[in-house]
Motif scaffolding. Structure first.
Motif, PDB file in Angstrom:
ATOM      1  N   GLY A 218       0.822  -1.371  -0.079  1.00  0.00           N
ATOM      2  CA  GLY A 218       0.030   0.059  -0.156  1.00  0.00           C
ATOM      3  C   GLY A 218       0.829   1.255  -0.206  1.00  0.00           C
ATOM      4  O   GLY A 218       2.060   0.990  -0.164  1.00  0.00           O
ATOM      5  N   ASN A 219       0.292   2.377   0.114  1.00  0.00           N
ATOM      6  CA  ASN A 219       0.922   3.708   0.172  1.00  0.00           C
ATOM      7  C   ASN A 219       0.761   4.329   1.484  1.00  0.00           C
ATOM      8  O   ASN A 219      -0.224   4.517   2.014  1.00  0.00           O
ATOM      9  N   GLY A 223       3.015   9.345   0.169  1.00  0.00           N
ATOM     10  CA  GLY A 223       3.151   8.874  -1.135  1.00  0.00           C
ATOM     11  C   GLY A 223       4.328   7.618  -0.960  1.00  0.00           C
ATOM     12  O   GLY A 223       4.789   7.249  -2.302  1.00  0.00           O
ATOM     13  N   GLY A 224       4.897   7.334  -0.112  1.00  0.00           N
ATOM     14  CA  GLY A 224       5.907   6.023   0.173  1.00  0.00           C
ATOM     15  C   GLY A 224       5.159   4.935   0.054  1.00  0.00           C
ATOM     16  O   GLY A 224       3.801   4.802  -0.210  1.00  0.00           O
ATOM     17  N   THR A 257      13.816   4.807  -3.425  1.00  0.00           N
ATOM     18  CA  THR A 257      13.155   5.966  -3.330  1.00  0.00           C
ATOM     19  C   THR A 257      11.741   5.693  -2.806  1.00  0.00           C
ATOM     20  O   THR A 257      10.958   6.831  -2.363  1.00  0.00           O
ATOM     21  N   SER A 258      11.331   4.571  -2.935  1.00  0.00           N
ATOM     22  CA  SER A 258      10.062   4.152  -2.459  1.00  0.00           C
ATOM     23  C   SER A 258       9.920   4.056  -0.711  1.00  0.00           C
ATOM     24  O   SER A 258       8.778   4.043  -0.110  1.00  0.00           O
ATOM     25  N   GLY A 259      11.205   4.026  -0.271  1.00  0.00           N
ATOM     26  CA  GLY A 259      11.258   3.753   1.139  1.00  0.00           C
ATOM     27  C   GLY A 259      11.527   2.372   1.569  1.00  0.00           C
ATOM     28  O   GLY A 259      11.967   2.094   2.682  1.00  0.00           O
ATOM     29  N   LEU A 260      11.410   1.261   0.540  1.00  0.00           N
ATOM     30  CA  LEU A 260      11.704   0.038   1.039  1.00  0.00           C
ATOM     31  C   LEU A 260      13.131  -0.378   0.804  1.00  0.00           C
ATOM     32  O   LEU A 260      13.944   0.531   0.133  1.00  0.00           O
ATOM     33  N   THR A 292       8.885   0.020   5.684  1.00  0.00           N
ATOM     34  CA  THR A 292       8.339   1.230   5.189  1.00  0.00           C
ATOM     35  C   THR A 292       9.313   2.290   5.573  1.00  0.00           C
ATOM     36  O   THR A 292       9.770   2.394   6.946  1.00  0.00           O
ATOM     37  N   ALA A 293       9.643   3.383   4.820  1.00  0.00           N
ATOM     38  CA  ALA A 293      10.443   4.548   5.232  1.00  0.00           C
ATOM     39  C   ALA A 293      11.426   4.244   6.078  1.00  0.00           C
ATOM     40  O   ALA A 293      11.762   4.938   7.097  1.00  0.00           O
TER      41      ALA A 293
END
Length: 339
Positions: A218-219, A223-224, A257-260, A292-293
């Motif tokens: 999910g997000n 936006g991550g 960049t997605s935080g993963l 996440t993040a």
């Protein structure tokens, strides 16, 4: 003249052990006679009083045993926190013999359809009950609607009480917790599924259910990306003594960049998780991973009475540079969103 004096102090006895002392010395023989003759007298009240000393919210029932002539079962009525008390009561029980066996949950009753319940001055023959079944494939549960010809003359809360008891008798309390989702009642309609149909539906659902890990993505609000890997099925009833939730936080600096995590970070996270899980061993289980993040959160469950086990996992987490927090969670509410 002595230098020391002995101070006598009363050490409270374990209520469960006190129950079984009464049962072994007096209760079992009288309950055996009552079960054989059907003459219960004041025994039901006495049993309730003895069990109330263990916990006032425990329910009880007797029936035909699987290996013994009779069964004595206590019930936590689906309360995960109370189930630990029921399990402790059972662990203190004597070994089953030819006359009595014991259980920490209501067991299926072979002739449930032949039983009658007196309610609101009416006799409800359970064999007249019919069911509506709807499989919730996403959750691996059956939603059940229960109908009886006399439900229109019974208040809703009592209808639901009878329905839940009937489901326990047909499937057994633990199987209801595992496989039954929403339960509702109906005063009319054309429901036509029988108790045998209900048992067959649960058996079919159990046969098609596999232990696996499910990936969810999910997000975040900024936006991550949040990625979850969760055990399925995710049910506290499969591990009723694992009532302690331990949240482990592992930071990773190298992120996409997605935080993963990047592949390099992922490999390091896996090594840390493996060390933590190996230290815990069979004392607990990993229920879910959330990334996440720049942070991976591991959700472990273990036995709150196993104090050494709690120390082991907390020491292992600190050894790999993580943060740890343990809180009671007998119903696995902290991971319910992933089930």
């Amino acid at each position: 003249m002595g230098l020391f004096t002995r101070r006598d102090s009363a050490v409270p006895a374990d209520p469960a052990e006190a129950f079984w002392r009464w049962w072994s010395t007096d209760g079992a023989s009288r309950f055996s006679a009552a079960a054989d003759t059907g003459q219960w007298g004041g025994l039901a009240g006495e049993m309730q009083q003895r069990l109330a000393a263990v916990h006032p919210d425990l329910a009880w029932d007797t029936g035909t045993g699987h290996r013994s002539r009779h069964l004595l079962a206590v019930s936590s009525e689906g309360d995960p926190a109370l189930r630990r008390t029921a399990e402790h009561w059972l662990r203190c029980a004597p070994a089953a013999d030819d006359t009595w066996e014991y259980a920490a949950a209501r067991q299926p009753v072979p002739d449930a359809a032949g039983k009658t319940i007196e309610i609101e001055g009416r006799s409800l023959s359970l064999g007249q009950a019919r069911f509506g079944l709807r499989e919730d494939t996403g959750r691996g549960r059956l939603d059940v609607v229960v109908h009886h010809p006399l439900f229109g003359q019974v208040p809703q809360d009592r209808r639901l009480q009878v329905s839940l008891l009937l489901l326990d008798w047909i499937l057994g309390e633990d199987e209801v917790t595992r496989w039954v989702g929403a339960v509702d009642t109906a005063t009319g309609g054309t429901l036509d599924r029988t108790a045998a149909d209900l048992r067959d539906a649960v058996s079919a659902l159990a046969a098609q259910t596999r232990n696996e890990w499910v990936v969810m993505e999910g997000n975040t609000p900024d936006g991550g990306v949040i990625m979850v890997l969760a055990r399925r099925p995710l049910r506290w009833i499969d591990f009723p003594l694992f009532d302690l939730h331990t949240e482990v936080r592992l930071a990773y600096d190298d992120a996409e960049t997605s935080g993963l995590p990047t592949p390099a970070s992922l490999e390091l996270l896996r090594e840390k998780e493996a060390r933590i899980s190996a230290a815990l061993g069979t004392r607990g289980l990993l229920a879910a991973r959330v990334s996440t993040a720049g942070t991976r959160v591991l959700h472990y469950y273990s036995d709150s009475a196993d104090h050494h086990g709690r120390e082991v996992i907390e020491d292992a987490v600190r050894a790999v540079g993580g943060a740890v927090r343990s809180t009671p969670d007998p119903g696995w509410t902290r991971v319910r969103q992933f089930s």
